[in-house]
Write a protein that holds these residues in place. Structure first.
Motif, PDB file in Angstrom:
ATOM      1  N   CYS A 193      -1.072   7.880 -30.054  1.00 47.49           N
ATOM      2  CA  CYS A 193      -0.735   6.452 -30.121  1.00 47.49           C
ATOM      3  C   CYS A 193      -1.970   5.642 -30.521  1.00 47.49           C
ATOM      4  O   CYS A 193      -3.112   6.109 -30.405  1.00 47.49           O
ATOM      5  CB  CYS A 193      -0.224   6.003 -28.754  1.00 47.49           C
ATOM      6  SG  CYS A 193       0.115   4.230 -28.611  1.00 47.49           S
ATOM      7  N   GLY A 194      -1.735   4.425 -30.956  1.00 48.68           N
ATOM      8  CA  GLY A 194      -2.832   3.529 -31.294  1.00 48.68           C
ATOM      9  C   GLY A 194      -3.782   3.312 -30.133  1.00 48.68           C
ATOM     10  O   GLY A 194      -5.007   3.202 -30.327  1.00 48.68           O
ATOM     11  N   SER A 195      -3.262   3.259 -28.904  1.00 46.71           N
ATOM     12  CA  SER A 195      -4.137   3.062 -27.749  1.00 46.71           C
ATOM     13  C   SER A 195      -5.056   4.265 -27.548  1.00 46.71           C
ATOM     14  O   SER A 195      -6.229   4.103 -27.180  1.00 46.71           O
ATOM     15  CB  SER A 195      -3.307   2.809 -26.489  1.00 46.71           C
ATOM     16  OG  SER A 195      -2.505   3.930 -26.167  1.00 46.71           O
ATOM     17  N   ASP A 196      -4.560   5.478 -27.800  1.00 51.19           N
ATOM     18  CA  ASP A 196      -5.413   6.664 -27.718  1.00 51.19           C
ATOM     19  C   ASP A 196      -6.566   6.559 -28.715  1.00 51.19           C
ATOM     20  O   ASP A 196      -7.716   6.878 -28.395  1.00 51.19           O
ATOM     21  CB  ASP A 196      -4.603   7.933 -28.020  1.00 51.19           C
ATOM     22  CG  ASP A 196      -3.466   8.169 -27.044  1.00 51.19           C
ATOM     23  OD1 ASP A 196      -3.690   7.993 -25.832  1.00 51.19           O
ATOM     24  OD2 ASP A 196      -2.360   8.522 -27.496  1.00 51.19           O
ATOM     25  N   LEU A 197      -6.252   6.100 -29.921  1.00 48.71           N
ATOM     26  CA  LEU A 197      -7.283   5.945 -30.941  1.00 48.71           C
ATOM     27  C   LEU A 197      -8.319   4.898 -30.539  1.00 48.71           C
ATOM     28  O   LEU A 197      -9.523   5.073 -30.758  1.00 48.71           O
ATOM     29  CB  LEU A 197      -6.647   5.555 -32.281  1.00 48.71           C
ATOM     30  CG  LEU A 197      -5.720   6.600 -32.915  1.00 48.71           C
ATOM     31  CD1 LEU A 197      -5.044   6.013 -34.152  1.00 48.71           C
ATOM     32  CD2 LEU A 197      -6.487   7.859 -33.273  1.00 48.71           C
ATOM     33  N   HIS A 198      -7.857   3.803 -29.929  1.00 50.21           N
ATOM     34  CA  HIS A 198      -8.785   2.748 -29.511  1.00 50.21           C
ATOM     35  C   HIS A 198      -9.729   3.243 -28.415  1.00 50.21           C
ATOM     36  O   HIS A 198     -10.932   2.934 -28.436  1.00 50.21           O
ATOM     37  CB  HIS A 198      -8.017   1.521 -29.038  1.00 50.21           C
ATOM     38  CG  HIS A 198      -7.475   0.673 -30.150  1.00 50.21           C
ATOM     39  ND1 HIS A 198      -8.290   0.039 -31.065  1.00 50.21           N
ATOM     40  CD2 HIS A 198      -6.200   0.363 -30.505  1.00 50.21           C
ATOM     41  CE1 HIS A 198      -7.557  -0.627 -31.935  1.00 50.21           C
ATOM     42  NE2 HIS A 198      -6.282  -0.443 -31.621  1.00 50.21           N
ATOM     43  N   TYR A 199      -9.193   4.012 -27.455  1.00 52.34           N
ATOM     44  CA  TYR A 199     -10.076   4.542 -26.400  1.00 52.34           C
ATOM     45  C   TYR A 199     -11.130   5.469 -26.998  1.00 52.34           C
ATOM     46  O   TYR A 199     -12.291   5.461 -26.579  1.00 52.34           O
ATOM     47  CB  TYR A 199      -9.260   5.284 -25.344  1.00 52.34           C
ATOM     48  CG  TYR A 199      -8.507   4.373 -24.408  1.00 52.34           C
ATOM     49  CD1 TYR A 199      -9.152   3.362 -23.700  1.00 52.34           C
ATOM     50  CD2 TYR A 199      -7.127   4.532 -24.207  1.00 52.34           C
ATOM     51  CE1 TYR A 199      -8.465   2.527 -22.838  1.00 52.34           C
ATOM     52  CE2 TYR A 199      -6.423   3.696 -23.348  1.00 52.34           C
ATOM     53  CZ  TYR A 199      -7.095   2.697 -22.667  1.00 52.34           C
ATOM     54  OH  TYR A 199      -6.405   1.867 -21.812  1.00 52.34           O
ATOM     55  N   TRP A 200     -10.717   6.276 -27.974  1.00 51.98           N
ATOM     56  CA  TRP A 200     -11.663   7.194 -28.620  1.00 51.98           C
ATOM     57  C   TRP A 200     -12.697   6.439 -29.447  1.00 51.98           C
ATOM     58  O   TRP A 200     -13.902   6.670 -29.320  1.00 51.98           O
ATOM     59  CB  TRP A 200     -10.890   8.185 -29.498  1.00 51.98           C
ATOM     60  CG  TRP A 200     -11.743   8.883 -30.514  1.00 51.98           C
ATOM     61  CD1 TRP A 200     -12.931   9.538 -30.296  1.00 51.98           C
ATOM     62  CD2 TRP A 200     -11.491   8.987 -31.921  1.00 51.98           C
ATOM     63  NE1 TRP A 200     -13.427  10.053 -31.483  1.00 51.98           N
ATOM     64  CE2 TRP A 200     -12.554   9.726 -32.496  1.00 51.98           C
ATOM     65  CE3 TRP A 200     -10.459   8.540 -32.743  1.00 51.98           C
ATOM     66  CZ2 TRP A 200     -12.618  10.014 -33.858  1.00 51.98           C
ATOM     67  CZ3 TRP A 200     -10.514   8.838 -34.093  1.00 51.98           C
ATOM     68  CH2 TRP A 200     -11.588   9.556 -34.643  1.00 51.98           C
ATOM     69  N   ARG A 201     -12.257   5.529 -30.278  1.00 56.53           N
ATOM     70  CA  ARG A 201     -13.160   4.898 -31.237  1.00 56.53           C
ATOM     71  C   ARG A 201     -13.979   3.762 -30.627  1.00 56.53           C
ATOM     72  O   ARG A 201     -15.142   3.566 -30.965  1.00 56.53           O
ATOM     73  CB  ARG A 201     -12.370   4.371 -32.429  1.00 56.53           C
ATOM     74  CG  ARG A 201     -11.658   5.460 -33.201  1.00 56.53           C
ATOM     75  CD  ARG A 201     -10.883   4.911 -34.382  1.00 56.53           C
ATOM     76  NE  ARG A 201     -11.779   4.484 -35.459  1.00 56.53           N
ATOM     77  CZ  ARG A 201     -11.352   3.962 -36.611  1.00 56.53           C
ATOM     78  NH1 ARG A 201     -10.059   3.800 -36.821  1.00 56.53           N
ATOM     79  NH2 ARG A 201     -12.212   3.609 -37.542  1.00 56.53           N
ATOM     80  N   HIS A 202     -13.369   2.985 -29.718  1.00 53.52           N
ATOM     81  CA  HIS A 202     -14.011   1.769 -29.222  1.00 53.52           C
ATOM     82  C   HIS A 202     -14.295   1.786 -27.715  1.00 53.52           C
ATOM     83  O   HIS A 202     -14.941   0.867 -27.213  1.00 53.52           O
ATOM     84  CB  HIS A 202     -13.135   0.559 -29.546  1.00 53.52           C
ATOM     85  CG  HIS A 202     -12.709   0.501 -30.980  1.00 53.52           C
ATOM     86  ND1 HIS A 202     -13.595   0.390 -32.021  1.00 53.52           N
ATOM     87  CD2 HIS A 202     -11.469   0.552 -31.541  1.00 53.52           C
ATOM     88  CE1 HIS A 202     -12.940   0.359 -33.167  1.00 53.52           C
ATOM     89  NE2 HIS A 202     -11.647   0.473 -32.904  1.00 53.52           N
TER      90      HIS A 202
END
Length: 358
Positions: A48-57
């Protein structure tokens, strides 16, 4: 179908975000379940987009990562140990997971028929509170039995992996009221936008126009029910759509501006994409002078049950939205692929052989 619960290993691999830019495949202990918890062997997990945000940011919106957290809330699998109190599905049942647990929290008021708005609601793979709520991107996950939704026989687990994001889309469409016979505009053709298209097509929208910055997402939108596509940079054409209902799923202030400009007078704009925290530069005057109805849409409630039924009977077409599948030991490649919306739709992690128990 049965399983020897003694065969559940002591540890399992899990996808863990430690801090911004630090994604690891850790070996974690599978804890002993409480009486109302089951052990699920995870088959697939959607990024999900939230998973990507936790990883990247290191954060998703206002939820800031302050300790290592297992990611993932879009998961399906098979029960390998049922809850000891007898609640929930029995061993061998394929399940989707409803990742929310409503709660009263600080006691702030909320509509009782909208538990997604409860102030103490927790969500798998969320850093909104400390300690964080671990997700379920792992070979095995210990989950509350009331989170588990049995899947109809014959529904592939791979397709069922979209049950959670499709429920977000279903909830968003329901927030607009009846869309049968109406003209719909969807801003953003990522996985949620594409799923909104699929749900809107099932709900009887006569025309579904979709915008995106890239051609590949627009092709997927056509495959699931869009009748026309526009590049998001073509503001003139977007303003001419004159849509009865607009769904903003890009999560950007420019997307919200396009949604307002593309709505007809007296129309409805459903805001699905989560914009960054803080003030947003949006020309709101048009919404006032056109008497637009602006509606928020956040997660979902019991819609997942309807979604599962629609996935099983084939009335909700979602297969074209899945573009990539990676084994768990390729998690970093999977996250890199999912972070490129021009290249990928829904990216799945595969944790084991579908339908088979260890």
């Amino acid at each position: 179908m049965s399983s020897d619960t003694a065969s559940i290993p002591a540890t399992t691999s899990a996808v863990v975000a430690h801090r911004a830019g630090d994604l690891r495949l850790d070996e974690i202990v599978i804890r002993e379940p409480l009486g109302d918890e089951a052990v699920v062997k995870i088959a697939y997990g959607g990024i999900c987009g939230s998973d990507l945000h936790y990883w990247r940011h290191g954060a998703a919106g206002q939820s800031i990562l302050r300790e290592p957290m297992i990611l993932g809330h879009e998961v399906v699998g098979t029960v390998v140990r049922a809850a000891a109190d007898g609640s929930g599905p029995v061993v061998g049942v394929h399940v989707a997971v409803h990742p929310a647990t409503p709660g009263a929290g600080d006691g702030a008021r909320y509509p009782v028929d909208q538990p997604n708005l409860s102030p103490g609601c927790t969500y798998l793979g969320s850093a909104a509170r400390l300690p964080h709520e671990d997700g379920a991107f792992a070979g095995y996950a210990v989950l509350r039995a009331d989170m588990l939704r049995p899947l109809p026989v014959g529904l592939p687990l791979r397709r069922a992996a979209l049950a959670e994001p499709a429920s977000v889309a279903w909830h968003a469409v329901s927030r607009a009221g009846s869309i049968r016979g109406r003209r719909v505009l969807v801003i953003g053709a990522g996985p949620i936008g594409a799923l909104i298209v699929a749900v809107a097509a099932r709900a009887g929208a006569t025309e579904i126009v979709v915008t995106d910055l890239s051609e590949q997402p627009l092709k997927r939108a056509i495959a699931v029910g869009a009748t026309r596509t526009l590049l998001a940079t073509d503001e003139t054409e977007i303003s001419r759509v004159d849509a009865d209902v607009v769904f903003e799923s890009s999560g950007s202030h420019r997307g919200l501006g396009s949604a307002i400009n593309g709505a007809t007078r007296g129309g409805t704009v459903v805001m699905v994409g989560l914009l960054p925290a803080g003030e947003q530069p949006v020309h709101i005057t048009t919404a006032i002078t056109r008497e637009l109805t602006l509606v928020g849409s956040f997660r979902f409630n019991s819609e997942i049950d309807e979604v599962i039924a629609a996935l099983a009977d084939g009335s909700l077409q979602v297969d074209p939205i899945i573009t990539h599948e990676f084994a768990i030991d390729q998690s970093f490649d999977a996250f890199q692929t999912a972070s490129d919306p021009a290249r990928s739709g829904k990216v799945l992690l595969k944790f084991g052989d579908e339908g088979h128990l260890i």
